[in-house]
Design a protein around this motif. Structure first.
Motif, PDB file in Angstrom:
ATOM      1  N   PHE A  21      -9.792  16.172  11.298  1.00  0.00           N
ATOM      2  CA  PHE A  21     -10.687  15.737  10.224  1.00  0.00           C
ATOM      3  C   PHE A  21     -10.180  16.211   8.869  1.00  0.00           C
ATOM      4  N   ILE A  22      -9.805  17.484   8.742  1.00  0.00           N
ATOM      5  CA  ILE A  22      -9.312  18.051   7.481  1.00  0.00           C
ATOM      6  C   ILE A  22      -8.006  17.358   7.071  1.00  0.00           C
ATOM      7  N   PHE A  23      -7.092  17.179   8.033  1.00  0.00           N
ATOM      8  CA  PHE A  23      -5.810  16.539   7.751  1.00  0.00           C
ATOM      9  C   PHE A  23      -6.004  15.099   7.260  1.00  0.00           C
ATOM     10  N   LEU A  24      -6.815  14.325   7.977  1.00  0.00           N
ATOM     11  CA  LEU A  24      -7.031  12.928   7.590  1.00  0.00           C
ATOM     12  C   LEU A  24      -7.798  12.804   6.276  1.00  0.00           C
ATOM     13  N   THR A  25      -8.714  13.736   6.028  1.00  0.00           N
ATOM     14  CA  THR A  25      -9.428  13.748   4.744  1.00  0.00           C
ATOM     15  C   THR A  25      -8.435  13.959   3.607  1.00  0.00           C
ATOM     16  N   PHE A  26      -7.506  14.893   3.792  1.00  0.00           N
ATOM     17  CA  PHE A  26      -6.492  15.155   2.760  1.00  0.00           C
ATOM     18  C   PHE A  26      -5.583  13.934   2.564  1.00  0.00           C
ATOM     19  N   VAL A  27      -5.087  13.371   3.671  1.00  0.00           N
ATOM     20  CA  VAL A  27      -4.148  12.247   3.582  1.00  0.00           C
ATOM     21  C   VAL A  27      -4.822  10.992   3.030  1.00  0.00           C
ATOM     22  N   THR A  28      -5.953  10.602   3.620  1.00  0.00           N
ATOM     23  CA  THR A  28      -6.582   9.334   3.219  1.00  0.00           C
ATOM     24  C   THR A  28      -7.517   9.469   2.021  1.00  0.00           C
ATOM     25  N   GLY A  29      -8.022  10.655   1.767  1.00  0.00           N
ATOM     26  CA  GLY A  29      -8.973  10.836   0.670  1.00  0.00           C
ATOM     27  C   GLY A  29      -8.365  11.386  -0.600  1.00  0.00           C
ATOM     28  N   ILE A  30      -7.186  12.024  -0.500  1.00  0.00           N
ATOM     29  CA  ILE A  30      -6.575  12.622  -1.690  1.00  0.00           C
ATOM     30  C   ILE A  30      -5.143  12.116  -1.890  1.00  0.00           C
ATOM     31  N   LEU A  31      -4.276  12.347  -0.916  1.00  0.00           N
ATOM     32  CA  LEU A  31      -2.868  12.017  -1.067  1.00  0.00           C
ATOM     33  C   LEU A  31      -2.630  10.511  -1.260  1.00  0.00           C
ATOM     34  N   TYR A  32      -3.177   9.698  -0.377  1.00  0.00           N
ATOM     35  CA  TYR A  32      -2.967   8.245  -0.462  1.00  0.00           C
ATOM     36  C   TYR A  32      -3.518   7.665  -1.774  1.00  0.00           C
ATOM     37  N   PRO A  33      -4.779   7.952  -2.154  1.00  0.00           N
ATOM     38  CA  PRO A  33      -5.283   7.397  -3.425  1.00  0.00           C
ATOM     39  C   PRO A  33      -4.467   7.836  -4.647  1.00  0.00           C
ATOM     40  N   LEU A  34      -4.049   9.108  -4.682  1.00  0.00           N
ATOM     41  CA  LEU A  34      -3.245   9.573  -5.819  1.00  0.00           C
ATOM     42  C   LEU A  34      -1.886   8.886  -5.861  1.00  0.00           C
ATOM     43  N   THR A  35      -1.274   8.694  -4.705  1.00  0.00           N
ATOM     44  CA  THR A  35       0.032   8.019  -4.638  1.00  0.00           C
ATOM     45  C   THR A  35      -0.080   6.573  -5.097  1.00  0.00           C
ATOM     46  N   VAL A  36      -1.057   5.844  -4.578  1.00  0.00           N
ATOM     47  CA  VAL A  36      -1.226   4.435  -4.946  1.00  0.00           C
ATOM     48  C   VAL A  36      -1.587   4.300  -6.424  1.00  0.00           C
ATOM     49  N   THR A  37      -2.481   5.152  -6.911  1.00  0.00           N
ATOM     50  CA  THR A  37      -2.872   5.105  -8.323  1.00  0.00           C
ATOM     51  C   THR A  37      -1.683   5.426  -9.225  1.00  0.00           C
ATOM     52  N   GLY A  38      -0.926   6.454  -8.872  1.00  0.00           N
ATOM     53  CA  GLY A  38       0.256   6.817  -9.660  1.00  0.00           C
ATOM     54  C   GLY A  38       1.294   5.698  -9.678  1.00  0.00           C
ATOM     55  N   PHE A  39       1.532   5.083  -8.518  1.00  0.00           N
ATOM     56  CA  PHE A  39       2.472   3.971  -8.423  1.00  0.00           C
ATOM     57  C   PHE A  39       2.002   2.807  -9.291  1.00  0.00           C
ATOM     58  N   ALA A  40       0.727   2.464  -9.190  1.00  0.00           N
ATOM     59  CA  ALA A  40       0.181   1.338  -9.966  1.00  0.00           C
ATOM     60  C   ALA A  40       0.271   1.613 -11.466  1.00  0.00           C
ATOM     61  N   GLU A  41      -0.092   2.816 -11.887  1.00  0.00           N
ATOM     62  CA  GLU A  41      -0.042   3.135 -13.311  1.00  0.00           C
ATOM     63  C   GLU A  41       1.390   3.159 -13.838  1.00  0.00           C
ATOM     64  N   ARG A  42       2.321   3.542 -13.000  1.00  0.00           N
ATOM     65  CA  ARG A  42       3.725   3.608 -13.414  1.00  0.00           C
ATOM     66  C   ARG A  42       4.353   2.226 -13.508  1.00  0.00           C
ATOM     67  N   PHE A  43       4.154   1.392 -12.493  1.00  0.00           N
ATOM     68  CA  PHE A  43       4.851   0.120 -12.414  1.00  0.00           C
ATOM     69  C   PHE A  43       4.007  -1.095 -12.835  1.00  0.00           C
ATOM     70  N   PHE A  44       2.694  -0.961 -12.845  1.00  0.00           N
ATOM     71  CA  PHE A  44       1.804  -2.062 -13.233  1.00  0.00           C
ATOM     72  C   PHE A  44       0.706  -1.540 -14.159  1.00  0.00           C
ATOM     73  N   PRO A  45       1.062  -0.991 -15.320  1.00  0.00           N
ATOM     74  CA  PRO A  45       0.046  -0.359 -16.179  1.00  0.00           C
ATOM     75  C   PRO A  45      -1.020  -1.324 -16.693  1.00  0.00           C
ATOM     76  N   PHE A  46      -0.637  -2.564 -17.019  1.00  0.00           N
ATOM     77  CA  PHE A  46      -1.611  -3.536 -17.526  1.00  0.00           C
ATOM     78  C   PHE A  46      -2.651  -3.866 -16.459  1.00  0.00           C
ATOM     79  N   GLN A  47      -2.176  -4.177 -15.250  1.00  0.00           N
ATOM     80  CA  GLN A  47      -3.076  -4.552 -14.167  1.00  0.00           C
ATOM     81  C   GLN A  47      -3.924  -3.366 -13.712  1.00  0.00           C
ATOM     82  N   SER A  48      -3.322  -2.185 -13.599  1.00  0.00           N
ATOM     83  CA  SER A  48      -4.092  -1.029 -13.112  1.00  0.00           C
ATOM     84  C   SER A  48      -5.117  -0.559 -14.138  1.00  0.00           C
ATOM     85  N   GLY A  49      -4.917  -0.934 -15.397  1.00  0.00           N
ATOM     86  CA  GLY A  49      -5.876  -0.577 -16.441  1.00  0.00           C
ATOM     87  C   GLY A  49      -6.984  -1.602 -16.606  1.00  0.00           C
ATOM     88  N   GLY A  50      -7.065  -2.583 -15.702  1.00  0.00           N
ATOM     89  CA  GLY A  50      -8.142  -3.571 -15.752  1.00  0.00           C
ATOM     90  C   GLY A  50      -7.752  -4.876 -16.408  1.00  0.00           C
TER      91      GLY A  50
END
Length: 194
Positions: free
Chosen positions: A12-41
């Motif tokens: 539970f702790i491992f999956l919470t970290f991976v799916t609740g923290i690591l994955y969202p931060l990675t996807v958000t960082g990738f989107a903001e880096r490579f697709f700033p217009f789209q990720s900003g709305g």
């Protein structure tokens, strides 16, 4: 039993970290880096002023502007959604007939109305309409803006240049972003208070 509880808790702790923290931060960082217009709305700006989003329809009611599809939520993102009324629902039929009469009265000489101008979309916030819907409205816009023959040609050219082709040539339909087209109208022919 204690071993199963311990294993479950660690999973539970491992999956919470991976799916609740690591994955969202990675996807958000990738989107903001490579697709700033789209990720900003996909915000449309004039300097620092936000005029809207390319992804959300706005309510345009003046004759000097192209109108978007009708919205069951009155273009509110908070209450977006369809009416969920069936075609046999009497209030649904009344609203469609009301829209049809309004469009026929505001566009003299027109008899064929594109369906998307009569019916709301599933979200009520579709930012695009078909080229047929824009060409249905162009004469009203030209007349309301008092465009002469030369400027009417320019308007028709703007409309044709605004057509976004279907994605990859086969996904979806050709479409026109109503907000972008209306902002072009203001830029080319003068701003009208909405």
């Amino acid at each position: 039993m204690l071993k199963f509880v311990s294993t479950s808790f660690r999973t539970f702790i491992f999956l919470t970290f991976v799916t609740g923290i690591l994955y969202p931060l990675t996807v958000t960082g990738f989107a903001e880096r490579f697709f700033p217009f789209q990720s900003g709305g996909s915000l449309v700006r004039s300097g620092e002023l936000i005029l809207g989003s390319e992804l959300l329809a706005q309510k345009f009611t003046k004759n000097e502007y192209f109108w978007p599809r009708p919205s069951a939520s009155d273009y509110s993102a908070v209450a977006s959604g369809a009416s969920n009324a069936s075609p046999t629902n009497s209030s649904f039929k009344e609203k469609v007939l009301e829209r049809k009469n309004f469009l026929l009265n505001s566009h003299p000489g027109k008899t064929e109305i594109p369906a998307e101008l009569l019916f709301t979309s599933g979200s009520g916030l579709d930012p695009h309409v078909s080229p047929a819907s824009v060409f249905f409205q162009w004469e009203r816009v030209a007349k309301a803006r008092k465009l002469d023959t030369e400027r009417i040609k320019k308007l028709r050219g703007m409309i044709e240049a605004s057509v976004e082709k279907s994605d990859f040539g086969f996904i979806g339909e050709n479409r026109i972003n109503v907000l972008r087209l209306n902002l072009q109208l203001d830029s080319e022919f003068g701003k009208i208070e909405r």
